[in-house]
Scaffold this motif. Structure first.
Motif, short mmCIF file in Angstrom:
data_model
loop_
_atom_site.label_atom_id
_atom_site.label_comp_id
_atom_site.label_asym_id
_atom_site.label_seq_id
_atom_site.Cartn_x
_atom_site.Cartn_y
_atom_site.Cartn_z
N GLN A 155 -22.85 -24.35 -15.11
CA GLN A 155 -23.68 -24.98 -14.09
C GLN A 155 -24.85 -24.08 -13.70
OE1 GLN A 155 -20.65 -25.83 -11.15
NE2 GLN A 155 -20.55 -27.96 -11.75
N ASP A 156 -24.55 -22.80 -13.48
CA ASP A 156 -25.61 -21.86 -13.12
C ASP A 156 -26.65 -21.73 -14.23
OD1 ASP A 156 -24.33 -21.45 -10.71
OD2 ASP A 156 -23.45 -19.51 -11.30
N GLY A 157 -26.15 -21.63 -15.47
CA GLY A 157 -27.05 -21.50 -16.61
C GLY A 157 -27.94 -22.72 -16.79
N PHE A 158 -27.33 -23.91 -16.69
CA PHE A 158 -28.12 -25.13 -16.82
C PHE A 158 -29.10 -25.29 -15.66
CE2 PHE A 158 -24.79 -27.04 -19.74
CZ PHE A 158 -25.63 -27.05 -20.84
N GLN A 159 -28.66 -24.94 -14.46
CA GLN A 159 -29.55 -25.04 -13.31
C GLN A 159 -30.75 -24.12 -13.47
OE1 GLN A 159 -29.17 -27.32 -10.70
NE2 GLN A 159 -31.29 -26.70 -10.42
#
Length: 194
Positions: free
Chosen positions: A112-116
């Motif tokens: 989630q952090d990477g995609f965000q």
């Protein structure tokens, strides 16, 4: 943002996923080894106990001695060994489940952090007039995040159900052992009285 930067971000996200996969694989191997050791020890104990019982039966002088070998207490001891074994297996599985849930949680958070971060970078460097595309892209991304959260919730629920089922199995075995002992106790008393 150019194509190389986008590819580098996606590669970074993928490598974190691979790290999580390797971590899960390592944990699975460790737990498989623990289960194999438990199975080996339980099999060895069962073999020794069976050999002892067979030896006692073979050396018995009359049928009464044979029936005394298989008393409720000896059956309860065997049942207790089975329960102890099941508890050890359940502990290994619980520990494994907790480890798996922790890795899944961490992996989902990293994804989630990477995609965000990737979405924010793409949005910040998007050409003028691409607002509609970015809006639809963020909607798709939001749906994907909901899927991750649903997977997280489903995996936790599945592990909780597995633990509950294991606990119920142990309780059922203990209840059966208690019933056998309870029903065998009056019979052994009536034999002694006769």
């Amino acid at each position: 943002m150019n194509q190389d930067q986008i590819t580098a971000k996606l590669s970074q996200i993928s490598s974190k996923g691979l790290e999580a996969t390797f971590s899960l694989s390592e944990a699975a191997l460790e737990n498989a080894q623990k289960l194999a050791e438990l199975n080996y020890a339980a099999s060895k104990d069962a073999l020794v106990n069976t050999q002892d019982s067979i030896q006692q039966v073979l050396t018995a002088k009359d049928p009464k001695q044979v029936t005394e070998i298989f008393t409720a207490d000896s059956l309860q001891a065997a049942g207790n060994q089975a329960v102890a074994y099941q508890k050890k297996v359940s502990k290994v599985l619980r520990d494994s489940n907790k480890e798996f849930v922790n890795v899944v949680d961490a992996s989902i958070d990293q994804l989630q952090d990477g995609f965000q971060d990737w979405i924010n970078t793409v949005a910040a460097n998007a050409p003028a007039g691409s607002d509609t595309f970015l809006s639809s892209f963020k909607t798709v991304y939001g749906s994907a995040l909901q899927g991750f959260e649903q997977f997280r919730a489903a995996s936790k629920e599945a592990f909780a159900t597995a633990e509950k089922t294991a606990d119920q199995a142990i309780e059922a075995v203990q209840g059966q052992i208690a019933q056998v002992k309870k029903s065998a106790t009056p019979a052994s008393r009536s034999r002694k009285a006769a």
